[in-house]
Design an enzyme around this catalytic site. Structure first.
Site, short mmCIF file in Angstrom:
data_model
loop_
_atom_site.label_atom_id
_atom_site.label_comp_id
_atom_site.label_asym_id
_atom_site.label_seq_id
_atom_site.Cartn_x
_atom_site.Cartn_y
_atom_site.Cartn_z
N LYS A 71 0.80 -1.20 0.00
CA LYS A 71 0.00 0.00 0.00
C LYS A 71 0.85 1.27 0.00
O LYS A 71 0.38 2.36 -0.33
CB LYS A 71 -0.89 0.04 1.28
CG LYS A 71 -1.78 -1.13 1.51
CD LYS A 71 -2.46 -0.96 2.89
CE LYS A 71 -3.15 -2.23 3.28
NZ LYS A 71 -3.63 -2.13 4.70
N GLY A 72 2.08 1.10 0.43
CA GLY A 72 2.89 2.27 0.76
C GLY A 72 3.11 3.26 -0.36
O GLY A 72 3.29 4.45 -0.12
N LYS A 74 16.82 2.87 1.19
CA LYS A 74 17.54 2.56 2.43
C LYS A 74 18.72 1.65 2.04
O LYS A 74 18.72 0.44 2.26
CB LYS A 74 16.59 1.87 3.41
CG LYS A 74 17.06 1.92 4.83
CD LYS A 74 16.14 1.13 5.74
CE LYS A 74 14.94 1.88 6.20
NZ LYS A 74 14.20 1.15 7.26
N PHE A 101 14.01 3.58 11.00
CA PHE A 101 12.58 3.34 10.77
C PHE A 101 11.89 4.67 10.53
O PHE A 101 11.94 5.57 11.37
CB PHE A 101 11.97 2.62 11.97
CG PHE A 101 10.56 2.19 11.74
CD1 PHE A 101 10.28 1.01 11.08
CD2 PHE A 101 9.50 2.98 12.17
CE1 PHE A 101 8.97 0.61 10.85
CE2 PHE A 101 8.19 2.60 11.94
CZ PHE A 101 7.93 1.41 11.27
N ARG A 108 0.38 6.63 7.72
CA ARG A 108 0.57 6.69 6.26
C ARG A 108 0.21 8.06 5.70
O ARG A 108 0.76 8.49 4.71
CB ARG A 108 -0.31 5.63 5.57
CG ARG A 108 0.12 4.19 5.81
CD ARG A 108 -0.57 3.29 4.80
NE ARG A 108 -0.55 1.88 5.18
CZ ARG A 108 0.41 1.03 4.86
NH1 ARG A 108 1.46 1.43 4.19
NH2 ARG A 108 0.34 -0.24 5.22
N ASP A 159 4.10 3.16 7.08
CA ASP A 159 3.30 2.97 8.28
C ASP A 159 4.07 2.37 9.43
O ASP A 159 5.14 1.78 9.26
CB ASP A 159 2.12 2.04 7.96
CG ASP A 159 2.57 0.59 7.78
OD1 ASP A 159 3.47 0.35 6.96
OD2 ASP A 159 2.02 -0.29 8.48
N GLU A 183 7.63 2.53 -5.99
CA GLU A 183 7.70 2.10 -4.59
C GLU A 183 7.92 3.29 -3.67
O GLU A 183 8.53 4.29 -4.07
CB GLU A 183 8.89 1.13 -4.39
CG GLU A 183 8.52 -0.33 -4.46
CD GLU A 183 7.78 -0.82 -3.22
OE1 GLU A 183 7.13 0.00 -2.54
OE2 GLU A 183 7.85 -2.02 -2.95
N ASP A 184 7.45 3.16 -2.45
CA ASP A 184 7.77 4.20 -1.48
C ASP A 184 9.18 4.01 -0.93
O ASP A 184 9.90 4.98 -0.73
CB ASP A 184 6.73 4.20 -0.33
CG ASP A 184 6.53 2.82 0.28
OD1 ASP A 184 6.95 1.82 -0.33
OD2 ASP A 184 5.95 2.74 1.37
N ASP A 240 14.10 -1.46 0.80
CA ASP A 240 14.80 -1.80 2.05
C ASP A 240 15.78 -2.94 1.73
O ASP A 240 16.87 -2.69 1.23
CB ASP A 240 13.73 -2.20 3.07
CG ASP A 240 14.23 -2.25 4.49
OD1 ASP A 240 15.37 -2.67 4.71
OD2 ASP A 240 13.47 -1.87 5.40
C1 PRP Z 1 7.26 -2.09 2.28
C2 PRP Z 1 7.52 -1.14 1.11
C3 PRP Z 1 8.04 -2.06 0.05
C4 PRP Z 1 8.76 -3.14 0.84
C5 PRP Z 1 10.22 -2.87 0.80
O1 PRP Z 1 6.00 -2.66 2.08
O2 PRP Z 1 6.37 -0.46 0.71
O3 PRP Z 1 7.00 -2.65 -0.70
O4 PRP Z 1 8.29 -3.06 2.20
O5 PRP Z 1 10.89 -3.82 1.56
P1 PRP Z 1 12.02 -4.75 0.96
O6 PRP Z 1 12.91 -3.91 0.07
O7 PRP Z 1 12.74 -5.23 2.20
O8 PRP Z 1 11.37 -5.88 0.22
P2 PRP Z 1 5.26 -3.50 3.21
O9 PRP Z 1 5.51 -4.96 2.99
O10 PRP Z 1 5.62 -2.96 4.57
O11 PRP Z 1 3.74 -3.23 2.88
P3 PRP Z 1 2.95 -1.84 2.80
O12 PRP Z 1 3.46 -1.09 1.59
O13 PRP Z 1 1.53 -2.26 2.65
O14 PRP Z 1 3.21 -1.08 4.07
#
Ligand code: PRP
Length: 185
Positions: free
Chosen positions: A47-48, A134, A155, A168, A162, A102-103, A106
């Protein structure tokens, strides 16, 4: 009401005006790179990415179509890096230019998984656009073509990101000044 439990102290990491300015620049880059091409298929990762995607695409002038993909990762029964599809895109990507939005990147597993899948399905090109990188948390390489900001391995919340589904809708990227905050995403 859930929001009554919000900690009071949030430190701004990236302000609303900084986000707006950088997003204008990213949109200009995308316009330049895809000028004259077929409509660009922009895929947001739920969702991010939603807040970033909306603001970015309102600035973009080239023709686009929009779709969404959703993953679930690191749940019970998964191994590290195992990314599951929760919602697939609705449109066909064969032969299309795709921009994955993507937001935050990570570990990189989410974008790497989607990138490989879209290439396997025959996309003409797949480029990656991430508001936040990141970089120190990366475990698998992903080539980010459009990067908003590189941040430390801390974080962050807001602007789509979120903490247990809260924060969010903050219009900026913040860091929770609270001993209970997790150390990493
Ligand atoms: C977060 C973010 C990316 C992912 C990145 O989503 O929006 O999709 O994690 O992490 P990574 O590089 O370690 O794979 P999340 O799974 O928290 O879901 P959300 O967007 O619904 O909050």
């Amino acid at each position: 009401m859930e929001y009554e439990r919000l900690p009071d102290r949030l430190e701004t990491l990236i302000s609303q005006s900084e986000l707006e300015e950088r997003i204008r620049q990213l949109a200009a880059e995308i316009d330049r790179d895809f000028a004259g091409a077929d409509p660009l298929l922009c895929v947001g990762v739920l969702k991010g990415s939603v807040f970033f995607l909306v603001d970015l695409l309102k600035q973009v002038k080239i023709p686009v179509v929009v779709d969404f993909f959703q993953t679930a990762s690191y749940g019970s029964g998964t191994t590290p890096g195992e990314v599951r599809i929760r919602k697939d895109i609705d449109l066909s990507i064969r032969g299309r230019d795709v921009l994955l939005i993507e937001d935050i990147v990570d570990t990189g597993y989410t974008l790497r998984t989607i990138l490989d899948l879209f290439r396997f399905r025959g996309a003409r090109s797949v480029r990656l656009c991430a508001l936040l990188d990141k970089a120190d948390a990366r475990e698998v390489d992903v080539p980010i073509d459009y990067r908003g900001f590189t941040i430390d391995n801390i974080f962050v919340v807001g602007y789509g990101l979120d903490l247990d589904e809260r924060y969010r809708n903050l219009p900026y990227i913040g860091v929770i000044q609270d001993d209970a905050a997790p150390e990493t995403d």
